[in-house]
Write a protein that holds these residues in place. Structure first.
Motif, PDB file in Angstrom:
ATOM      1  N   THR A  28      47.071  34.621  31.003  1.00 57.28           N
ATOM      2  CA  THR A  28      46.198  33.517  31.143  1.00 57.28           C
ATOM      3  C   THR A  28      46.878  32.273  30.669  1.00 57.28           C
ATOM      4  O   THR A  28      46.989  31.163  31.131  1.00 57.28           O
ATOM      5  N   GLY A  75      41.434  27.814  36.070  1.00 59.72           N
ATOM      6  CA  GLY A  75      41.206  28.772  37.184  1.00 59.72           C
ATOM      7  C   GLY A  75      40.701  29.947  36.713  1.00 59.72           C
ATOM      8  O   GLY A  75      39.457  30.673  37.337  1.00 59.72           O
ATOM      9  N   PRO A  76      41.228  30.605  35.524  1.00 58.21           N
ATOM     10  CA  PRO A  76      40.696  31.775  34.941  1.00 58.21           C
ATOM     11  C   PRO A  76      39.034  31.474  34.318  1.00 58.21           C
ATOM     12  O   PRO A  76      38.321  32.561  34.445  1.00 58.21           O
ATOM     13  N   VAL A  79      36.954  32.140  37.484  1.00 56.88           N
ATOM     14  CA  VAL A  79      36.821  33.440  37.879  1.00 56.88           C
ATOM     15  C   VAL A  79      36.066  34.350  36.901  1.00 56.88           C
ATOM     16  O   VAL A  79      35.029  35.215  37.130  1.00 56.88           O
ATOM     17  N   THR A 158      34.066  23.337  36.480  1.00 57.07           N
ATOM     18  CA  THR A 158      34.551  24.695  36.655  1.00 57.07           C
ATOM     19  C   THR A 158      33.399  25.761  36.725  1.00 57.07           C
ATOM     20  O   THR A 158      33.409  26.620  37.621  1.00 57.07           O
ATOM     21  N   GLY A 162      32.493  28.323  39.487  1.00 57.98           N
ATOM     22  CA  GLY A 162      32.387  29.818  39.257  1.00 57.98           C
ATOM     23  C   GLY A 162      30.821  30.306  39.440  1.00 57.98           C
ATOM     24  O   GLY A 162      30.858  31.523  40.035  1.00 57.98           O
ATOM     25  N   GLU A 169      37.787  35.456  44.906  1.00 56.58           N
ATOM     26  CA  GLU A 169      38.831  34.670  45.660  1.00 56.58           C
ATOM     27  C   GLU A 169      38.238  33.288  45.753  1.00 56.58           C
ATOM     28  O   GLU A 169      38.904  31.950  45.590  1.00 56.58           O
ATOM     29  N   ASN A 172      38.494  31.197  42.575  1.00 59.81           N
ATOM     30  CA  ASN A 172      39.802  30.758  42.395  1.00 59.81           C
ATOM     31  C   ASN A 172      40.309  29.651  43.383  1.00 59.81           C
ATOM     32  O   ASN A 172      40.683  28.569  42.823  1.00 59.81           O
TER      33      ASN A 172
END
Length: 253
Positions: A28, A75-76, A79, A158, A162, A169, A172
């Motif tokens: 990551t 991004g991580p 998710v 973010t 999430g 998907e 992300n």
């Protein structure tokens, strides 16, 4: 134990959990560093000669690449937040009466630390490529302050994305605008060299004043106008993200 102490204890516990997840998945952090380095190489050595910016191109591009690192690195987080909701972890934590701010804030802090580590690597790589900042010590403190404020704003936004996502998907995919916005800003070419329409968008979107503030501070020529706009955007986005995340947490949890 009062409410503040309990919240801090919960935050520390949740951060340790998220930190262990990061340690167990070093790819990551590695991918968050590798992509901006590749982009720096491409823009400086491949495309840089095509742009006339009046200064050494790596000096011009580094602030934009810092912003790209921030956008690419979240991004991580989106998710991970979605996974906590989908697998029922959040519901278990609610039964244990863990502070909701601690649960969400721990994701923000973990995201911030990953991004800060990646930014250190990006700046080090930029120095190898010829980046020569003229910032004084107070100006470096200003750079750190703007980066941290931006990380908080993007981090809360973010987390909210999430929580709002229906699938991993979608979570992300939701951060793609954060990756693309630097390309539609003054990150790699001055906004006044862009075509009509794109130029206006670049001038008034949130990333441009942040990048210009970093650029001015690193060059030793800070300007109050972009700094005020950058702080206003960061505070506004952070407030939107925090309130949105709290609402989604309450509704879905």
């Amino acid at each position: 134990m009062n409410a503040i102490t309990a919240s801090l204890t919960d935050s520390a516990t949740m951060f340790q959990r998220n930190f262990r997840h990061t340690v167990r998945n070093p790819m990551t952090l590695f991918s968050a560093i590798l992509f901006p380095i590749i982009m720096m190489f491409l823009f400086v050595y491949v495309f840089g000669g095509a742009f006339s910016v009046g200064v050494n191109y790596v000096d011009y591009a580094t602030p934009g690449l810092i912003m790209m690192t921030i956008g690419y690195g979240v991004g991580p987080t989106a998710v991970s937040v979605h996974a906590d909701m989908a697998t029922g972890i959040i519901n278990r934590l609610r039964i244990m009466d863990v502070s909701r701010t601690a649960v969400l804030g721990a994701h923000v802090i973990a995201s911030m630390l990953r991004s800060l580590a990646a930014i250190v690597f990006i700046i080090a790589f930029a120095l190898v490529m010829g980046f020569r900042p003229a910032a004084s010590f107070p100006e470096w403190l200003g750079v750190i302050g703007i980066i941290v404020l931006t990380l908080l704003a993007i981090g809360w936004l973010t987390v909210a994305l999430g929580l709002a996502a229906k699938t991993p998907e979608t979570a992300n995919f939701g951060i793609i605008p954060l990756v693309l916005l630097p390309f539609l800003s003054s990150a790699f070419v001055p906004a006044d060299k862009m075509g009509a329409g794109v130029r206006q968008f670049a001038e008034y979107q949130p990333f441009t004043p942040i990048i210009e503030t970093l650029r001015g501070l690193l060059a030793g020529t800070p300007s109050a106008g972009p700094a005020i706009a950058a702080i206003a955007w960061c505070v506004g986005l952070m407030l939107i993200g925090y309130l949105w995340a709290r609402r989604k947490f309450t509704k879905r949890g």
